[in-house]
Write an enzyme that holds these catalytic residues in place. Structure first.
Site, PDB file in Angstrom:
ATOM      1  N   GLU A 118      -7.177  31.381  22.566  1.00  0.00           N
ATOM      2  CA  GLU A 118      -6.863  30.608  23.240  1.00  0.00           C
ATOM      3  C   GLU A 118      -7.141  31.501  25.104  1.00  0.00           C
ATOM      4  O   GLU A 118      -7.678  32.617  24.657  1.00  0.00           O
ATOM      5  CB  GLU A 118      -5.188  31.699  23.052  1.00  0.00           C
ATOM      6  CG  GLU A 118      -4.493  31.186  23.799  1.00  0.00           C
ATOM      7  CD  GLU A 118      -2.730  31.874  23.823  1.00  0.00           C
ATOM      8  OE1 GLU A 118      -1.520  31.568  24.890  1.00  0.00           O
ATOM      9  OE2 GLU A 118      -2.672  32.956  23.040  1.00  0.00           O
ATOM     10  N   ALA A 123      -9.235  31.125  36.343  1.00  0.00           N
ATOM     11  CA  ALA A 123      -8.924  30.308  37.923  1.00  0.00           C
ATOM     12  C   ALA A 123     -10.016  30.913  38.764  1.00  0.00           C
ATOM     13  O   ALA A 123     -10.876  32.102  38.465  1.00  0.00           O
ATOM     14  CB  ALA A 123      -7.739  30.850  38.381  1.00  0.00           C
ATOM     15  N   GLN A 129     -13.690  28.345  46.047  1.00  0.00           N
ATOM     16  CA  GLN A 129     -13.840  26.811  44.466  1.00  0.00           C
ATOM     17  C   GLN A 129     -14.521  26.074  45.352  1.00  0.00           C
ATOM     18  O   GLN A 129     -15.216  25.854  46.401  1.00  0.00           O
ATOM     19  CB  GLN A 129     -12.117  26.215  45.469  1.00  0.00           C
ATOM     20  CG  GLN A 129     -11.411  27.649  44.121  1.00  0.00           C
ATOM     21  CD  GLN A 129     -10.055  27.226  44.171  1.00  0.00           C
ATOM     22  OE1 GLN A 129      -9.850  26.342  45.028  1.00  0.00           O
ATOM     23  NE2 GLN A 129      -9.138  28.046  43.284  1.00  0.00           N
ATOM     24  N   VAL A 130     -14.569  24.627  44.509  1.00  0.00           N
ATOM     25  CA  VAL A 130     -15.687  23.716  44.843  1.00  0.00           C
ATOM     26  C   VAL A 130     -16.451  23.588  45.044  1.00  0.00           C
ATOM     27  O   VAL A 130     -17.052  22.898  45.894  1.00  0.00           O
ATOM     28  CB  VAL A 130     -15.087  22.781  46.423  1.00  0.00           C
ATOM     29  CG1 VAL A 130     -15.649  21.310  46.569  1.00  0.00           C
ATOM     30  CG2 VAL A 130     -13.064  22.406  46.605  1.00  0.00           C
ATOM     31  N   LYS A 131     -17.387  24.623  44.529  1.00  0.00           N
ATOM     32  CA  LYS A 131     -18.800  25.649  44.051  1.00  0.00           C
ATOM     33  C   LYS A 131     -19.368  25.149  42.371  1.00  0.00           C
ATOM     34  O   LYS A 131     -20.074  25.290  42.143  1.00  0.00           O
ATOM     35  CB  LYS A 131     -19.138  26.315  44.632  1.00  0.00           C
ATOM     36  CG  LYS A 131     -18.933  26.584  46.345  1.00  0.00           C
ATOM     37  CD  LYS A 131     -19.083  27.948  46.780  1.00  0.00           C
ATOM     38  CE  LYS A 131     -18.732  28.433  47.853  1.00  0.00           C
ATOM     39  NZ  LYS A 131     -19.497  29.706  48.502  1.00  0.00           N
ATOM     40  N   GLY A 132     -18.561  24.581  42.026  1.00  0.00           N
ATOM     41  CA  GLY A 132     -19.006  24.920  40.656  1.00  0.00           C
ATOM     42  C   GLY A 132     -18.766  25.973  39.893  1.00  0.00           C
ATOM     43  O   GLY A 132     -19.259  25.934  38.144  1.00  0.00           O
ATOM     44  N   TYR A 133     -17.993  26.644  40.399  1.00  0.00           N
ATOM     45  CA  TYR A 133     -17.672  27.978  39.563  1.00  0.00           C
ATOM     46  C   TYR A 133     -17.244  27.832  38.020  1.00  0.00           C
ATOM     47  O   TYR A 133     -17.391  28.895  37.143  1.00  0.00           O
ATOM     48  CB  TYR A 133     -17.281  28.927  40.787  1.00  0.00           C
ATOM     49  CG  TYR A 133     -18.324  29.431  41.739  1.00  0.00           C
ATOM     50  CD1 TYR A 133     -19.710  30.221  41.563  1.00  0.00           C
ATOM     51  CD2 TYR A 133     -17.906  30.172  42.678  1.00  0.00           C
ATOM     52  CE1 TYR A 133     -20.622  30.110  42.519  1.00  0.00           C
ATOM     53  CE2 TYR A 133     -18.846  30.106  43.746  1.00  0.00           C
ATOM     54  CZ  TYR A 133     -20.116  30.726  43.768  1.00  0.00           C
ATOM     55  OH  TYR A 133     -21.154  30.746  44.344  1.00  0.00           O
ATOM     56  N   GLY A 134     -16.340  26.986  38.604  1.00  0.00           N
ATOM     57  CA  GLY A 134     -15.149  26.803  37.876  1.00  0.00           C
ATOM     58  C   GLY A 134     -15.887  26.297  35.845  1.00  0.00           C
ATOM     59  O   GLY A 134     -15.389  26.697  35.244  1.00  0.00           O
TER      60      GLY A 134
END
Length: 376
Positions: A118, A123, A129-134
């Site tokens: 699960e 986050a 953000q907007v760097k492809g890290y996610g």
């Protein structure tokens, strides 16, 4: 043909010839993050609290840092609940570390006997953000679980996160038997249960790089075959004089099997254009349309056009409507979807831009269905 296949196909197996940095302008979203990891700028650690063994101080500091990221990026989630799960010894956290500080991560709980994990929280810090890290840490999580022998993810996603998880390979179609997860995971009111089935044969950290290479191989094959064509038509000269030319008069067009549209098709195209214009006007007037009213300005998002190859916005769509560009509903739907998907691709699921895209997409689908024009 076999020679050209071998020439292009061989590049998949030769690391020195594979596509990678520094040419990132047309790369996948996670290519930059992968390059940073290869350079040692970022790294990934899987950590957890323990009630039985001493936990390294650095791991505890990272857990605190991860908790703080979740509290800031998931404001609707109670702080106490976040802290309880992050520090629960049954949960693990895959942390993304930069300058020895946590900038993002995924909190998860494994159920090996049930064959799934699960995903509880996911986050990345707003300034990273907007760097492809996610996508990068999600790919790390997939590879980690394949090594653990677990090939299914389950998560509850709210309406703003569904689009993001779909891009990560999740679906609302749950194929895992319900008895394997009922009673094991908490049901969140207003959220949608989603599943991601992993393929043990795939290295997810390298997947986008391989896909890009495959696209280049296909493009190379197309160009090679085009270069071998036996008939080359002369160029069109009428445009040099400012004139126009009918499609059927373009050399080679009729040979492809193309036929002119009938009067009935022309009439339907005109009627559709009126509907499209009405729906476009409603989209422009919508309260969530403000991010899409005009092309993205480079001074606002400097790297936008490095990530978005085919930009689209309501101003451009309006200009195309005026030119009678949209001959079919699919063409119109394709441009609106491209505009919305570009926004979701570039922006994190927790941003206002992403939320506006989701709201406007629902509104667009509703209006198209009302006009009996929706063709998904």
């Amino acid at each position: 043909s076999s020679g050209i296949n071998a020439e292009y196909g061989g590049t998949i197996l030769e690391p020195s010839r594979q596509v990678g940095p520094p040419g990132l302008q047309n790369s996948a979203r996670d290519e930059g993050a992968r390059h940073e990891e290869e350079q040692g700028i970022i790294r990934v650690e899987v950590i957890q609290n323990s009630l039985h063994t001493e936990v390294p101080k650095q791991h505890l500091l990272w857990l605190v840092g991860m908790q703080n990221v979740y509290v800031l990026q998931l404001p609707r989630m109670p702080k106490e609940y976040i802290a309880r799960l992050v520090f629960d010894s049954k949960h693990k956290v895959l942390c993304l570390i930069k300058n020895n500080a946590v900038i993002g991560g995924i909190c998860f709980r494994q159920f090996p006997s049930q064959g799934f994990t699960e995903i509880v929280f996911h986050a990345v810090s707003s300034n990273e953000q907007v760097k492809g890290y996610g996508t990068h840490i999600m790919n790390h999580l997939k590879d980690y679980h394949i090594q653990c022998g677990i090939t299914n993810f389950l998560t509850f996603a709210d309406e703003f996160a569904i689009g993001y998880f779909k891009k990560q390979g999740f679906t609302k179609n749950i194929t895992l038997e319900s008895h394997k997860y009922h009673g094991y995971i908490k049901d969140y009111e207003g959220a949608t249960l989603m599943q991601c089935a992993l393929n043990p044969k795939i290295c997810y950290k390298e997947l986008s790089r391989v896909i890009k290479r495959q696209k280049e191989i296909v493009q190379g094959l197309v160009e090679w075959r085009q270069s071998k064509t036996s008939k080359v038509y002369p160029g069109i000269t009428s445009f040099k004089k400012g004139g126009r030319i009918a499609i059927e008069d373009i050399p080679g067009v009729l040979e492809t099997g193309w036929t002119p549209r009938t009067e009935r098709e022309e009439e339907n195209s005109s009627i559709n254009n009126k509907y499209f214009t009405t729906i476009w006007a409603k989209l422009k007037a919508h309260s969530s349309a403000w991010p899409f009213l005009e092309p993205v300005k480079p001074e606002i998002a400097p790297d936008y056009y490095q990530h978005i190859k085919y930009p689209c916005d309501l101003q451009t769509i309006g200009e195309k409507l005026g030119q009678g560009y949209y001959k079919t509903r699919k063409m119109f739907i394709a441009d609106v979807n491209r505009m919305i998907n570009n926004c979701k691709l570039y922006n994190d699921a927790t941003t206002e831009y992403y939320k506006c895209a989701s709201v406007l997409q629902k509104f667009f689908i509703h209006e198209m269905k009302e006009a009996n024009l929706y063709d998904p």
